[in-house]
Design an enzyme around this catalytic site. Sequence first.
Site, PDB file in Angstrom:
ATOM      1  N   TYR A 146       1.232  -1.057   0.236  1.00 32.68           N
ATOM      2  CA  TYR A 146       0.281   0.202  -0.007  1.00 32.68           C
ATOM      3  C   TYR A 146       0.855   1.015  -0.402  1.00 32.68           C
ATOM      4  O   TYR A 146       0.498   2.309  -0.727  1.00 32.68           O
ATOM      5  CB  TYR A 146      -0.716  -0.235   1.021  1.00 32.68           C
ATOM      6  CG  TYR A 146      -2.460   0.725   1.244  1.00 32.68           C
ATOM      7  CD1 TYR A 146      -3.178   0.689  -0.108  1.00 32.68           C
ATOM      8  CD2 TYR A 146      -2.692   1.890   1.948  1.00 32.68           C
ATOM      9  CE1 TYR A 146      -4.356   1.261   0.005  1.00 32.68           C
ATOM     10  CE2 TYR A 146      -3.576   2.252   1.774  1.00 32.68           C
ATOM     11  CZ  TYR A 146      -4.545   1.842   0.267  1.00 32.68           C
ATOM     12  OH  TYR A 146      -5.752   2.863   0.171  1.00 32.68           O
TER      13      TYR A 146
ATOM     14  N   LYS B 142      -3.283   8.537   3.178  1.00 30.60           N
ATOM     15  CA  LYS B 142      -5.131   7.822   4.349  1.00 30.60           C
ATOM     16  C   LYS B 142      -4.028   8.257   5.051  1.00 30.60           C
ATOM     17  O   LYS B 142      -5.316   8.414   5.704  1.00 30.60           O
ATOM     18  CB  LYS B 142      -4.857   5.950   3.779  1.00 30.60           C
ATOM     19  CG  LYS B 142      -5.809   5.396   3.108  1.00 30.60           C
ATOM     20  CD  LYS B 142      -6.820   7.094   2.031  1.00 30.60           C
ATOM     21  CE  LYS B 142      -7.294   5.845   0.956  1.00 30.60           C
ATOM     22  NZ  LYS B 142      -8.336   6.518   0.386  1.00 30.60           N
TER      23      LYS B 142
HETATM   24  N1  NAD Z   1     -11.886  -0.593  -3.326  1.00 27.49           N
HETATM   25  C1  NAD Z   1     -11.211  -1.172  -1.156  1.00 27.49           C
HETATM   26  O1  NAD Z   1     -10.693  -1.694  -1.448  1.00 27.49           O
HETATM   27  C2  NAD Z   1     -10.285   0.344  -0.783  1.00 27.49           C
HETATM   28  C3  NAD Z   1     -10.957  -0.163   0.535  1.00 27.49           C
HETATM   29  C4  NAD Z   1     -11.071   0.750   1.758  1.00 27.49           C
HETATM   30  C5  NAD Z   1     -11.538   2.252   0.736  1.00 27.49           C
HETATM   31  N2  NAD Z   1     -11.010   2.442  -0.773  1.00 27.49           N
HETATM   32  C6  NAD Z   1     -11.202   4.110  -0.682  1.00 27.49           C
HETATM   33  O2  NAD Z   1     -12.865   4.392  -0.979  1.00 27.49           O
HETATM   34  C7  NAD Z   1     -12.694   5.605  -2.402  1.00 27.49           C
HETATM   35  C8  NAD Z   1     -13.371   5.131  -3.882  1.00 27.49           C
HETATM   36  O3  NAD Z   1     -12.299   4.211  -4.181  1.00 27.49           O
HETATM   37  P1  NAD Z   1     -12.674   2.323  -5.105  1.00 27.49           P
HETATM   38  O4  NAD Z   1     -11.881   1.194  -4.549  1.00 27.49           O
HETATM   39  O5  NAD Z   1     -14.380   2.722  -4.774  1.00 27.49           O
HETATM   40  O6  NAD Z   1     -12.146   2.682  -6.404  1.00 27.49           O
HETATM   41  P2  NAD Z   1     -12.811   3.404  -7.642  1.00 27.49           P
HETATM   42  O7  NAD Z   1     -12.056   2.958  -8.365  1.00 27.49           O
HETATM   43  O8  NAD Z   1     -14.009   3.262  -8.487  1.00 27.49           O
HETATM   44  O9  NAD Z   1     -13.169   4.868  -7.255  1.00 27.49           O
HETATM   45  C9  NAD Z   1     -12.228   5.655  -7.420  1.00 27.49           C
HETATM   46  C10 NAD Z   1     -12.782   6.876  -7.779  1.00 27.49           C
HETATM   47  O10 NAD Z   1     -11.554   8.261  -8.016  1.00 27.49           O
HETATM   48  C11 NAD Z   1     -12.514   8.963  -8.578  1.00 27.49           C
HETATM   49  N3  NAD Z   1     -10.297   9.655  -8.424  1.00 27.49           N
HETATM   50  C12 NAD Z   1      -9.730   9.979  -9.276  1.00 27.49           C
HETATM   51  N4  NAD Z   1      -8.959  10.564  -9.061  1.00 27.49           N
HETATM   52  C13 NAD Z   1      -9.296  12.087  -9.097  1.00 27.49           C
HETATM   53  C14 NAD Z   1      -9.679  13.145  -8.956  1.00 27.49           C
HETATM   54  N5  NAD Z   1      -8.542  14.076  -9.572  1.00 27.49           N
HETATM   55  N6  NAD Z   1     -10.645  14.153  -9.332  1.00 27.49           N
HETATM   56  C15 NAD Z   1     -11.999  13.744  -8.702  1.00 27.49           C
HETATM   57  N7  NAD Z   1     -11.699  11.947  -8.743  1.00 27.49           N
HETATM   58  C16 NAD Z   1     -10.629  11.694  -9.455  1.00 27.49           C
HETATM   59  C17 NAD Z   1     -11.809   8.277  -9.757  1.00 27.49           C
HETATM   60  O11 NAD Z   1     -12.233   8.618 -11.118  1.00 27.49           O
HETATM   61  C18 NAD Z   1     -12.547   6.913  -8.876  1.00 27.49           C
HETATM   62  O12 NAD Z   1     -14.450   7.374  -9.749  1.00 27.49           O
HETATM   63  C19 NAD Z   1     -11.014   5.308  -2.850  1.00 27.49           C
HETATM   64  O13 NAD Z   1     -10.574   6.809  -1.468  1.00 27.49           O
HETATM   65  C20 NAD Z   1      -9.976   4.605  -2.250  1.00 27.49           C
HETATM   66  O14 NAD Z   1      -8.994   4.585  -1.121  1.00 27.49           O
HETATM   67  C21 NAD Z   1     -11.311   1.348  -1.095  1.00 27.49           C
END
Ligand code: NAD
Length: 255
Positions: free
Chosen positions: A154, A161
Site C-alpha cells: 500500500y 490515507k
Molecule cells: N476498494 C477498496 O478496497 C477500498 C478500501 C478502503 C477504502 N477505499 C477508498 O474508497 C474510495 C473509492 O474507491 P473505490 O475503491 O470505490 O475505487 P473506484 O476506482 O471505483 O473509485 C475511485 C474514484 O476516484 C476518482 N478520482 C481519481 N482521481 C480523481 C481526481 N483527480 N478528481 C476526482 N476524482 C478522481 C476516480 O474517477 C474514481 O471514480 C477511495 O478513497 C479508496 O481509497 C477503497
Amino acid sequence: MSGLLAGKRLLVTGVITDASIAFSVAKLAQENGAQVVLTGFGRLSLVERIAKRLPEPAPVIELDVTNTEHLAGLADKVREHVDGLDGVVHSIGFAPQSCLGGGFLDAPWEDVATAVHVSTYSYKSLAVAALPLMSPGSAVVGLTFDATKAWPVYDWMGVAKAGLESASRYLALHLGKQGIRSNLVSAGPLRTMAAKSIPGFDQFEQAWTERAPLGWSLTDQEPAARACLALLSDWFPATTGEIVHVDGGYHALGA
Ligand SMILES: NC(=O)c1ccc[n+]([C@@H]2O[C@H](COP(=O)([O-])OP(=O)(O)OC[C@H]3O[C@@H](n4cnc5c(N)ncnc54)[C@H](O)[C@@H]3O)[C@@H](O)[C@H]2O)c1
C-alpha cells in the site's frame, strides 16, 4: 418520501464503474429517499452511462479535485440541480504506480505529491468548495483504508490515507462551529478499479478472506455504503472526526 435519508440532498463523488463504492452509496441513498448529484472525473460519458443504472437518473458534474477552476465553479453547478446540500461524499483516491506495490523507498516526490493532492488534500478542497451549500446538520463522509498500520504494497497510498484520517479530524475541528460533521468509513478490501491498480492487492484479499472475524466479501460494497448512509443521516448528530471500521472486524485483530 420515506427512508433514512428522506429529503436529503447529496453530492456523491467517485463513481467510475458500478463496482465503485460511490455507486453503492448513490444507489442506496436514492433507495432511502435522497436526491443525488454525482461528480465525474475525466471520462464523463462513462460516468453518465453508469449513472443511468441508478434507480433514478442523477446529473453528473465534471470535477477533477485538483483543478481549482472546477472547485471554484462547483457550488454554482450543483445549484443548477439542488438548492443546498445536506451531505457530501468523498470517494476519491489515486496514486501513481511508483507509489504502490513495494516501491516505497524509490517513489519520487512528484508522484507522492500527486497521491497526496488527489487522495488527501482534496478532502478539504471538496468540503470547502461545497461549503456555501451546506448548513448546520450537514455532513461530509470519506473513505479510508486503515492507516494506523504499514501494509505490504500500500506504501505511499497508506501515507496519503493517514493524512486523510488526520484531515478529517481537522475538518471536524474547523467546521464544527457551523454544525457540519466530518467522518470516515474505513473499509476492508473491495474489488474496484482503484483496488485493481494496486499490484499485490490479492494479499489483502487473502488476509481478509481468511481472518476477518465476521468473514468478508470482496465484491459486496453495500456494508461500506450503509455506513456512509448512517453517517450522512440524522442518527449520528453528535459524532464528528470519527472513523467507523467496516472491515468484518479485521482491524480489531493482533498480528
Ligand atoms: N476498494 C477498496 O478496497 C477500498 C478500501 C478502503 C477504502 N477505499 C477508498 O474508497 C474510495 C473509492 O474507491 P473505490 O475503491 O470505490 O475505487 P473506484 O476506482 O471505483 O473509485 C475511485 C474514484 O476516484 C476518482 N478520482 C481519481 N482521481 C480523481 C481526481 N483527480 N478528481 C476526482 N476524482 C478522481 C476516480 O474517477 C474514481 O471514480 C477511495 O478513497 C479508496 O481509497 C477503497
